[in-house]
Design a protein around this motif. Structure first.
Motif, PDB file in Angstrom:
ATOM      1  N   ARG A  88       0.829  -1.200   0.000  1.00  0.00           N
ATOM      2  CA  ARG A  88       0.000   0.000   0.000  1.00  0.00           C
ATOM      3  C   ARG A  88       0.862   1.248   0.000  1.00  0.00           C
ATOM      4  NH1 ARG A  88      -5.007   0.038   4.134  1.00  0.00           N
ATOM      5  NH2 ARG A  88      -3.485  -0.546   5.707  1.00  0.00           N
ATOM      6  N   VAL A  89       0.406   2.299  -0.663  1.00  0.00           N
ATOM      7  CA  VAL A  89       0.962   3.632  -0.482  1.00  0.00           C
ATOM      8  C   VAL A  89      -0.179   4.456   0.087  1.00  0.00           C
ATOM      9  CG1 VAL A  89       2.011   5.651  -1.529  1.00  0.00           C
ATOM     10  CG2 VAL A  89       2.538   3.381  -2.428  1.00  0.00           C
ATOM     11  N   GLU A  90       0.012   4.943   1.274  1.00  0.00           N
ATOM     12  CA  GLU A  90      -1.088   5.533   2.031  1.00  0.00           C
ATOM     13  C   GLU A  90      -2.198   4.485   2.074  1.00  0.00           C
ATOM     14  OE1 GLU A  90      -0.527   8.304   3.552  1.00  0.00           O
ATOM     15  OE2 GLU A  90       1.241   8.968   2.504  1.00  0.00           O
ATOM     16  N   ASP A  91      -3.406   4.834   1.638  1.00  0.00           N
ATOM     17  CA  ASP A  91      -4.456   3.823   1.732  1.00  0.00           C
ATOM     18  C   ASP A  91      -4.735   3.152   0.389  1.00  0.00           C
ATOM     19  OD1 ASP A  91      -5.730   5.832   0.424  1.00  0.00           O
ATOM     20  OD2 ASP A  91      -7.600   5.656   1.551  1.00  0.00           O
ATOM     21  N   TYR A 110       8.180   1.781  -4.928  1.00  0.00           N
ATOM     22  CA  TYR A 110       6.791   2.180  -4.817  1.00  0.00           C
ATOM     23  C   TYR A 110       6.587   3.658  -4.508  1.00  0.00           C
ATOM     24  CZ  TYR A 110       5.896  -2.796  -4.894  1.00  0.00           C
ATOM     25  OH  TYR A 110       5.828  -4.110  -5.274  1.00  0.00           O
ATOM     26  N   LYS A 111       7.692   4.360  -4.309  1.00  0.00           N
ATOM     27  CA  LYS A 111       7.538   5.789  -4.035  1.00  0.00           C
ATOM     28  C   LYS A 111       8.723   6.523  -4.609  1.00  0.00           C
ATOM     29  CE  LYS A 111       6.724   9.192  -0.328  1.00  0.00           C
ATOM     30  NZ  LYS A 111       6.712   9.416   1.130  1.00  0.00           N
ATOM     31  N   MET A 112       8.463   7.693  -5.156  1.00  0.00           N
ATOM     32  CA  MET A 112       9.535   8.545  -5.656  1.00  0.00           C
ATOM     33  C   MET A 112       9.215   9.982  -5.261  1.00  0.00           C
ATOM     34  SD  MET A 112      10.672   9.291  -9.628  1.00  0.00           S
ATOM     35  CE  MET A 112      11.590   7.809  -9.991  1.00  0.00           C
ATOM     36  N   THR A 113      10.242  10.657  -4.722  1.00  0.00           N
ATOM     37  CA  THR A 113      10.071  12.092  -4.507  1.00  0.00           C
ATOM     38  C   THR A 113      11.045  12.798  -5.431  1.00  0.00           C
ATOM     39  OG1 THR A 113      11.635  11.963  -2.672  1.00  0.00           O
ATOM     40  CG2 THR A 113       9.308  11.972  -2.112  1.00  0.00           C
ATOM     41  N   VAL A 114      10.581  13.900  -5.997  1.00  0.00           N
ATOM     42  CA  VAL A 114      11.384  14.591  -7.000  1.00  0.00           C
ATOM     43  C   VAL A 114      11.512  16.061  -6.641  1.00  0.00           C
ATOM     44  CG1 VAL A 114      11.680  15.049  -9.454  1.00  0.00           C
ATOM     45  CG2 VAL A 114      10.402  13.031  -8.734  1.00  0.00           C
ATOM     46  N   VAL A 115      12.758  16.540  -6.649  1.00  0.00           N
ATOM     47  CA  VAL A 115      12.999  17.980  -6.525  1.00  0.00           C
ATOM     48  C   VAL A 115      13.774  18.439  -7.758  1.00  0.00           C
ATOM     49  CG1 VAL A 115      13.017  18.019  -4.003  1.00  0.00           C
ATOM     50  CG2 VAL A 115      15.159  17.636  -5.243  1.00  0.00           C
ATOM     51  N   GLY A 116      13.829  19.751  -7.911  1.00  0.00           N
ATOM     52  CA  GLY A 116      14.527  20.323  -9.045  1.00  0.00           C
ATOM     53  C   GLY A 116      14.088  21.758  -9.181  1.00  0.00           C
TER      54      GLY A 116
END
Lengths: 645, 645
Positions: free
Chosen positions: B177-180, B280-286
């Motif tokens: 799960r990612v969150e719900d 299952y999760k990616m955070t992206v900055v830029g």
């Protein structure tokens, strides 16, 4: 009171005195539909079903020939007319028989769910934004969301369109939202174009209702065959097809129903003169197998014990996830079901009937190939499904047919005369489910069928119509053209139509299954049939059945006929409610969680009950029913003037 | 205390006394990274950056040659080693210089955000379900959701896989799960495979960090060139390309960066020995342009006054909406920005630095082609961006180059000797941004550059290195191979390297723009430079700069050098925090809403400030800075032993 414009005619809907302005010259049924009045019209306004009747209190038009076919002289004098046969001419005050095809207008259906305030969740917001400048460097999304008062989600496709849409329009545009999600950006002058559609996916028929969500009015309605009929006539044959063909089989079935729904929607949109891309919400009901196939979710487990669906709860999707040809980001709500055989169509009907909301014992029945039964006992609810077989569809009946032109759909025995009412203005070609029911009921009432279901000759003059003996016995319903019999009008094709002994046996199987289901439910809930306050008949087919006949064949336990209420297409009505009111979907979810499902195939006493329930009522029971009816004395007898003379 | 298995060696991390079991024989840097310790290593562990230093309190290994290149004898005696140069051998107790590449270890960076409890929102649930039966006819979804304790959303692709997944596995499986939202169904034995990746999309460099979300540990890190460099070196040239080519241009730019990110992720996954479908999760900055291009959202408005982005707030998507080659339903979070030129990279840095959380006046600086400045004044925050131009990237410098092998990256003048430190073990090929800064700073300090930026000859022996006159004057940094000069080791390619008068002018433009931005921010907030409690240098490039040099060229206002803290790749650190803690994203949203953006190009006094700030410090100011430094007396001098001798 609204101001009357030229070419508009004021109609007052009683008893609420609601004022409507109708376009002069327009077909009255169409005009009333456009104003959101749910007048049943299974024949699509061609004057052959008689269900679109309204009563003029003032301003009644001259009766048309068609009126006389469906209404007796007393009714015509009383102001009753078929709305599809008249045009809007002069101001009038009318009563509308809301949401029911029942002939008996005395039964007040005051307990159906009506929307007081309707909010579909779809909204359109014209925005006049300030373009960015030195003192206002807000991002495009921020500019938009702040103008909307906050709380708007922007999906990627909209985000991609946003910079161009803003700059092409000079920062003046309309935003369409479903709940808090932005689903479309429109040029400013199209601010009112938001539509929604409710779809009822039947195994046989797809029905659609198109609504203007700006004003909550129905603007088009249409029905068509489910294209999956090409694969198989019932849910089991379709599941088997998918299973045999593997993944592609289910994909093919999905594609068929999607094409059907898309065609239906396009037809309605064409009729209403709108683009399908203005449709931002769709609610869908249907039996569980139909909804699994729509989603391309393998429904195999529904077909095998213990008959488990993949999906029970409601699902919300975007139209483009499924391939529905409406606005790509439109919200599609598949309504929830109770079990593998008690689907969203039934739940929608429960909602529409407000089942479980009253301190009463009520039975909701949907009659078809499968009979679904919901029993509400002072708030507690029990549901089951029973396999009635194909008799009601006319499939296993020797001269059986669907309720199309040429079908005997009503049979009355009046004094000693047999009257068969045929759909359309040509001769009889066969008999459909409602005619079959009536025929068995009437012949049982006069004793030409005994309680075991056998045709028997008596002193009754209609005995002469029985031919043959034993299993080969048959009853002549309509003489062919050559005989110059009861057929109304000479057509190209007017054969003799019989009810055979085998037809009666098939019918007994069907009605026995449903009655046995009712008995199990009553036993399970610990109540007696005499305690039933009301029987609600849902579904378009069920609502076309005469309540008296349901009693006289013993499909229903013996209760006063006044306690039987036909709801019309309750599934479609429930879907429409959910379309127009966003608060409905959570209410449906609550309904399914509160309903106890009873699996009849696991009930030990069911087989013996089933055999017992195949019996027709005894002579004493028939007499009792007739006495009840006379005692009530408030029945409007609609037999007159309806004969195929 | 954990039990020691064979071939595992116990390391204790001080001062917390955290016990780790490291694999004997493994590279120490790699082993520490695997245990989630964020040790900087811009050179990727090849021993050429000197930033991965740790201090052994007990169990120090014999110093390697490489240690001596970056550490002076005092440091080596004190237990300092470069972790990348040693293998895990015997038990040890070490101090780790967390999250900073700063040479000065005395500045305690106690205010950086560290996760106390980390919950990424990704979870895996092994389920042993009861198969359906007579007494349990629950739908597949209901069975699943109830086993999960309710509240799980099931997207259509999972719904379609569900019936087969359940029956193929005998109703034993793991749910991710990612969150719900349920994003994957796994065979039961793979219950622990959940990974996440933080991505920093720089205009030049893509950096990625792969984490095991089961235990919160970093398992791989990698950096690569942004493939969009083939289109253009800076954001403006890429926007112009997209504009000229229309929709396809932006689609091409998106496809380039997607390919780059996918390749980066695949490399990391390969290194860690996992499948990309377990991410299952990616955070992206830029920066904002990079993130618009990633989303294929037209960023044109960013390039033209009033420099408005389409998107400012964070966006959450599914990986398959973008075409990212990780788990299709993985949650991708694009972190929020402040304006068209102050992006998610800066916001992530603000978070990491805990900016605005202290009752202090703090300046956060990201130095590059664009300089981003955030000033926090006791909780209030102001941000701006200033175009420094390409000097820091080495692009407009006569012998400029990126910080690769052969680049002079440090310049010291020690007594009367010039020391140039070169990246890699071959000779000098050119000069990168940090070397340029040092060269100007050191020459200004000894007076060979005057306050106007002109090269001038004095009595200083290094005057002899000045050649030519006026605009054509130049200073010899490194003599070529033939001359047998300061180049450490004979290589294939060792030309002479000069700092030209024009280079100094280019540098002045860059540093003037940033300093002018700082001055505007201080004025806007109504504070004096003397009030600044701390300067935080974010970004990998900025963190590679010597704080003393920043002061001596006047890029920073005169403050005590101890108040300058280098954060390392603060953008990446912030992205990692958001990856591991689901509560970070909403916190970032709050940060951007609390920060006031100041558009420098609309500030009337900016041009005159810019011209003034191009000046270098006066002799008096230089003297003052030197006095301050002596007064502090706590600086560790790292010049020794670092010469290219």
């Amino acid at each position: 009171m609204p101001k009357v414009r030229q070419q508009e005619v004021q109609f007052t809907i009683l008893p609420d005195e609601k004022e409507l302005l109708l376009q002069a010259g327009e077909n009255l049924l169409v005009a009333l539909h456009k104003n959101g009045l749910d007048i049943p019209s299974p024949c699509n306004g061609v004057g052959t079903c008689g269900q679109c009747r309204v009563r003029f209190e003032q301003g009644a038009p001259t009766p048309a020939d068609g009126d006389r076919r469906f209404l007796n002289s007393q009714e015509i004098e009383g102001g009753w007319r078929l709305s599809c046969l008249h045009r809007v001419k002069r101001p009038a005050k009318i009563y509308v028989v809301s949401q029911t095809g029942r002939l008996d207008t005395k039964v007040r259906i005051d307990h159906l769910l009506e929307l007081k305030e309707s909010s579909s969740g779809v909204s359109v917001h014209p925005l006049y934004l300030t373009p960015p400048g030195r003192d206002d460097q807000r991002a495009d999304t921020q500019r938009l969301v702040e103008a909307l008062g906050g709380g708007a989600a922007i999906p990627l496709p909209i985000l991609r369109r946003l910079p161009t849409a803003l700059r092409a329009s000079g920062f003046v545009l309309s935003v369409v939202r479903v709940e808090d999600e932005i689903v479309d950006l429109l040029a400013s002058d199209r601010a009112n174009d938001i539509y929604g559609v409710a779809i009822d996916i039947g195994t046989t028929t797809l029905a659609g209702y198109l609504f203007d969500l700006g004003n909550g009015r129905q603007v088009a309605v249409h029905a068509d065959r489910n294209p999956q009929l090409a694969i198989g006539g019932d849910v089991i044959s379709r599941i088997q097809y998918g299973q045999e063909k593997g993944k592609e089989g289910f994909a093919e079935l999905q594609s068929l129903v999607l094409n059907g729904v898309n065609a239906l929607v396009e037809k309605m949109a064409g009729e209403a003169g709108i683009g399908t891309s203005s449709i931002y919400k769709m609610t869908v009901v249907g039996n569980p197998t139909m909804l699994h196939l729509l989603l391309n979710v393998d429904p195999t487990a529904i077909a095998n014990s213990p008959y488990v669906p993949v999906l029970r709860d409601g699902v919300a999707l975007r139209a483009n996830e499924l391939g529905l040809a409406i606005a790509p980001l439109a919200r599609v709500e598949i309504l929830p079901a109770i079990s593998g055989y008690v689907g969203a169509d039934i739940v929608a009907g429960m909602l529409y009937a407000n089942l479980g909301e009253r301190k009463a014992i009520e039975l909701l029945l949907d009659i078809g190939t499968n009979g679904e039964i919901v029993l509400a006992v002072e708030g507690r609810m029990f549901a089951c499904a029973t396999a009635a077989g194909p008799a009601f569809e006319g499939a296993s009946i020797s001269q059986g047919m669907s309720a199309l032109d040429g079908a005997i759909h009503r049979v009355y025995i009046h004094d000693q005369e047999l009257v068969c009412s045929v759909i359309g203005d040509k001769g009889a070609r066969g008999i459909c489910g409602s005619g079959l029911l009536d025929a068995v009921a009437e012949l049982r009432t006069i004793g030409l069928i005994d309680k075991s279901g056998r045709l028997r000759r008596t002193k009754h003059p209609l005995s002469l119509r029985i031919e043959g003996e034993g299993a080969k016995a048959r009853f002549l319903l309509v003489e062919g053209e050559a005989s110059g019999g009861v057929v109304k009008k000479s057509g190209d094709y007017t054969p003799q139509v019989y009810l055979t002994q085998k037809d009666i046996r098939e019918f007994q199987l069907a009605k026995g299954a449903i009655r046995a289901g009712i008995e199990v439910m009553l036993e399970h809930a610990g109540v007696e049939s005499a305690d039933i306050d009301r029987v609600l008949i849902g579904g378009a087919f069920g609502s076309s059945l005469r309540p008296e006949s349901l009693l006289h064949v013993g499909l229903l336990p013996p209760i006063n006929v006044e306690r039987i209420v036909s709801l019309g297409n309750s599934a479609g009505q429930g879907a429409k409610l959910a379309l127009r009111d966003r608060k409905i979907a959570p209410r449906l979810q609550q309904l399914i969680e509160e309903t106890e499902y009873v699996e009849l195939s696991f009930i030990k006493s069911f087989p013996s009950k089933f055999i017992k329930c195949m019996q027709l009522p005894t002579d004493e029971q028939i007499l009792q029913l007739q006495l009840e009816r006379l005692k009530g004395g408030i029945e409007v007898d609609n037999h007159e003037g309806k004969a195929v003379s």
